[in-house]
Design an enzyme around this catalytic site. Structure first.
Site, PDB file in Angstrom:
ATOM      1  CB  ALA A 266     -10.735  -4.694   6.745  1.00  0.00           C
ATOM      2  CD  GLU A 302     -10.086  -3.414   3.258  1.00  0.00           C
ATOM      3  OE1 GLU A 302      -9.015  -3.145   2.697  1.00  0.00           O
ATOM      4  OE2 GLU A 302     -10.728  -2.573   3.936  1.00  0.00           O
ATOM      5  CD  GLU A 324      -7.824   3.452   1.240  1.00  0.00           C
ATOM      6  OE1 GLU A 324      -8.965   3.006   1.000  1.00  0.00           O
ATOM      7  OE2 GLU A 324      -6.895   2.730   1.641  1.00  0.00           O
TER       8      GLU A 324
END
Ligand code: B3K
Ligand code: ZN
Length: 874
Positions: A266, A302, A324
């Site tokens: 995603a 996300e 991340e």
């Protein structure tokens, strides 16, 4: 031969020009798309001498027109050089209008603007925006975007982009347009658009400060009923981020769109996430419990990026783990809060220790903050994500939850709207804690998995217990010498009756800070010989060794209060046995399991109902991948054989117990996604797996009955796998056909169907895989299908992939060469198993190496594949 140069972190320079705003217009036409962009450009005050504007643009990008302050510039001022468009000289402040033409239907790389089925969508991270228009495509250039989409109204009734919709209208010829405005300055990698005929699930969320946010999840009409779970996950994530991090959502609308063709899971585009259908669609009939959990964690991940990534972004791509690693840590903590924390921790650590440790031990090993790369797409790795998360977790452990939270508050506050570095993140932690984290930062710059060797000594007279820790780290490419890491080592001590010692801190767990190559820690007031429980909750991403006896491991498995360490003690017991059995197998000896090992399993089964989810994990043998990662020389045949032998022997010895636990955990009521029910299904299906290892017709009937009668994919799929991989060949074919007939119109279920067959360990797998590639449900352009067949075979069917005749290696190389022309990112990812060639015996090494050589000798490779192959051969 590589067209792309190596890029170094040390060469970073700040951008000389800023883009105050960008207005984009997309005319989506039948054959192509016309893109016009209007940039407001301003020279950065730090570079008063600068005259050259550098824009990035992919070589394939067609430049149609260019105007500087409304005039076509003299051609001598404009130069195209590789991936760049250079304008020199340019004034201090000016408008730049650029027109490009794209061919989304031909875009098989799935980067930039492309068609997924009949829907336009984009993927710009990391460097996809340069396939759309010429622009400073680097994360430290942040700008305010407005986007107008123009398209056929009947075919593309929904037109979406980042931010808020501000205007729309109809045009002649059945066309319409919508303009979107995103008030938050952002880097180009967060740009997105979607155009299609989509249905939408709508809901809303009231933020802590009382603002109403519209929530919309878009998918094809047929999938509308599969969006509920993602919506719930989204709302939970929004609430959690307010409560745990004090972070509120900032726009009035949050959209997620499901697309079928997607290179990864995603993408966190501002206000408009684009998701692989596999990570957003979920329905009990078609999705397993593991699938449900994946959707929840990816939706949360996300969403969390809105702060850790979007509001505060990365200065350059070397800093990728800034967003991340931190965001993975955030989604892991969220999942731990939503479910059982120890079970969640075991799942995370299993990935880290298997796949990330293997990466750290291979030719692509790199630090959490890499120092160089050829193709950034190759660095969306387990090291950047999972080890990056482990590094953030260590900060959390070292500083404590409260100080860590102060640190994140300061970080978000200080850097809101900026593009920053991992050093800035650590600096915020230093500033709130008053600690010097200079040594800790080595986790960002040194690659490799540290080894900790722990020894101990007990002095009964002085009532003193000493733990000595020696750390080292093996060499990795370009880093032969390592310096010591600073790491938290969580430790507990157990008494002979299984009770924990209360340690100096007043707690039963104590945090030791390891900073030196060799260090001794002293525990006073220890009135009997203790048994240490080390690295509780896997407090650091290291390989720890301590000379436990079997009996001590069994003791820990029974008494350790740390759920993770209890599980790990069981894994260590099994691993020792696995290693012995592999040696016996290699010597051609008969294999046998010791009675006390079987008794341990018997006891686990007896108590399985107490914590079914954890029991299911405890009753699962170490995976072939984990065994491989820990082998000095990987022998895939021996590993497979030994593990199967252990499964079968445990199944035989405890047959009635497996059956009893299976029957006791028979769900009476209809399917429910509750944690207790997920746990029950997971334990029950674990039992079914063992029973089916026995090749008994009675158990086959049990599995078939479960397949026919279950009302959910978790149970149906578990039954399918157990029969499809069993010795009952006719039944396997029948059940696969039945499943195909039942679900052929559900693309995601078909991925599962493909995967069961690709991972079938029985002989002849490769020819079955080749047939699957010809099957109508396969689509050679869809990454999910490629993963379900080619990647699944090469990564989860080791015994067949490593066939002695090298057929598996040739097959993979053939497909990499084909795919490289189509989708280089996916091709490069598929290479992973070949990169590990040094871990095998000489014959296999030579065969694997030969295929890598064959790939590189063909020439004309993408930078993606070239980088991985050339580094692997070094
Ligand atoms: N940030 C994206 C990954 C983009 C990968 C580009 N090759 C998804 C994520 O980690 O949230
Ligand atoms: Zn992410």
């Amino acid at each position: 031969m590589s067209v792309k140069p190596v890029i170094y972190l040390k060469d970073y320079t700040a951008p000389k020009f800023q883009i105050d705003s960008i207005a984009l217009r997309f005319d989506l036409e039948a054959e192509s798309t016309r893109v016009t962009s209007l940039l407001k450009v301003r020279r950065h005050p730090d570079f008063p001498e600068a005259t050259q504007l550098q824009l990035d643009g992919h070589e394939s990008l067609e430049l149609v027109g260019l105007r500087l302050n409304g005039q076509v510039p003299d051609s001598s001022l404009v130069r195209r050089q590789g991936e760049q468009l250079l304008l020199d000289p340019v004034p201090e402040v000016f408008d730049l209008e650029i027109e490009t033409r794209l061919y989304p239907a031909e875009n098989t790389a799935l980067e930039g603007l492309y068609l997924s089925d009949d829907m336009y969508c984009t993927q710009c991270e990391a460097e996809g925006f340069r396939r759309i228009t010429f622009y400073p495509d680097r994360p430290d250039v942040m700008s305010v975007f407005s986007t107008t989409l123009v398209a056929d109204k009947a075919r593309f009734p929904i037109l979406l982009s980042n931010g808020n919709p501000v205007e729309q209208g109809d045009l002649d010829g059945g066309r319409h347009w919508v303009t979107w405005q995103d008030p938050f300055p952002k880097p180009a990698y967060l740009f997105a658009l979607v155009a299609g005929d989509l249905s939408c699930l709508e809901d809303h969320f009231i933020t802590a400060s009382g603002r109403r946010v519209a929530l919309q999840i878009y998918a094809e009409r047929k999938d509308l009923e599969k969006l509920e779970h993602a919506m719930t996950a989204l709302k939970n994530a929004m609430r959690w981020d307010e409560q745990v991090y004090g972070r509120e959502y900032d726009l009035d609308i949050y959209m997620i769109v499901a697309v079928d063709f997607f290179n990864m899971g995603a993408m966190e585009n501002k206000g408009l996430n684009i998701f692989n259908t596999a990570c957003v669609l979920a329905h009990p009939r078609t999705t397993t419990d593991a699938g449900f959990q994946r959707v929840e964690s990816v939706v949360a991940h996300e969403y969390f990026h809105n702060w850790s990534g979007n509001r505060v972004t990365c200065r350059d791509w070397f800093q990728l783990s800034l967003k991340e690693g931190f965001t993975v840590f955030r989604d892991q903590s969220f999942s731990a809060d939503m479910h059982s924390a120890p079970v969640q921790r075991v799942d995370e650590v299993a990935i880290l220790r298997t796949a990330q440790f293997a990466e750290d031990a291979g030719p692509m090993a790199h630090p959490v903050r890499p120092a160089s790369f050829i193709e950034i797409s190759n660095f969306y790795t387990l090291t950047v994500y999972e080890k990056g998360a482990a590094v953030v977790r260590m900060l959390h452990t070292l500083l404590g939850a409260e100080t860590f939270r102060k640190g994140t508050d300061l970080y978000f506050d200080r850097h809101d709207g900026q593009a920053v570095t991992t050093d800035d993140f650590v600096k915020a932690m230093e500033d709130v804690s008053g600690r010097d984290l200079t040594q800790f930062k080595r986790w960002y710059s040194q690659a490799g998995t540290p080894r900790l060797e722990v020894t101990d000594e007990y002095d009964a007279v002085a009532q003193r217990y000493l733990l000595t820790v020696r750390q080292s780290c093996p060499p990795t490419p370009e880093q032969s010498e390592k310096v010591p890491f600073h790491l938290p080592l969580s430790v507990g001590l157990l008494r002979a009756d299984g009770q924990p010692f209360i340690l100096a801190t007043g707690q039963t767990t104590q945090l030791l800070e390891v900073t030196q190559a060799e260090q001794t820690f002293c525990f006073d007031g220890i009135d009997e010989q203790p048994l240490p429980s080390l690295l509780r909750d896997f407090s650091a991403p290291v390989k720890l060794s301590y000379a436990y006896t079997q009996q001590q491991l069994r003791f820990l498995l029974q008494h350790d209060e740390d759920g993770f360490n209890r599980w790990d003690a069981g894994q260590q017991l099994s691993m020792r046995l696995v290693q012995q059995l592999i040696e016996s197998f290699q010597r051609g000896e008969a294999l046998a399991l010791p009675k006390d090992y079987i008794d341990t399993w018997k006891a686990l089964l007896q108590n399985a109902s107490e914590d079914p989810a954890m029991s299911a994990l405890l009753l699962t043998l170490p995976s072939e991948a984990y065994i491989s990662e820990n082998a000095a020389v990987i022998d895939p045949v021996a590993i497979h054989h030994v593990r199967q032998f252990m499964r079968k022997t445990l199944a035989e010895a405890l047959e009635s117990s497996w059956l009893r636990v299976y029957q006791q955990h028979d769900g009476e009521q209809a399917y429910s996604p509750e944690a207790a029910e997920i746990a029950r299904r997971s334990l029950r299906n674990t039992c079914l797996g063992y029973l089916m290892a026995l090749d008994s017709p009675a158990h086959l009937a049990l599995a078939q009955q479960q397949f026919e009668t279950s009302d959910n994919m978790t149970d149906q799929f578990a039954a399918l796998v157990s029969v499809a991989h069993s010795g009952f060949r006719d039944s396997a074919d029948d059940i696969l056909t039945e499943f195909l007939n039942q679900w052929q119109h559900e693309s995601l279920v078909m991925n599962q169907w493909l995967m069961v067959q690709s991972t079938d360990p029985r002989p002849g797998a490769l020819s079955r895989v080749k047939q699957l590639l010809e099957h109508p449900v396969y689509d050679s352009r869809n990454p999910n299908k490629i993963r379900a067949v080619i990647a699944a075979f090469c990564q989860q069917n080791a015994v067949n992939f490593h066939a002695e005749d090298a057929s598996g290696y040739r097959f993979l190389a053939d497909h990499i060469l084909l795919l490289d022309k189509q989708n280089p990112q996916i091709a490069a990812r598929l290479l992973t198993p070949l990169t590990r060639w040094r871990r095998y015996a000489p014959a296999r090494q030579a065969q694997m190496q030969a295929q890598l050589q064959r790939i590189i000798d063909t020439g004309n490779l993408s930078g993606d594949v070239y980088e991985v192959v050339s580094k692997s051969l070094k």
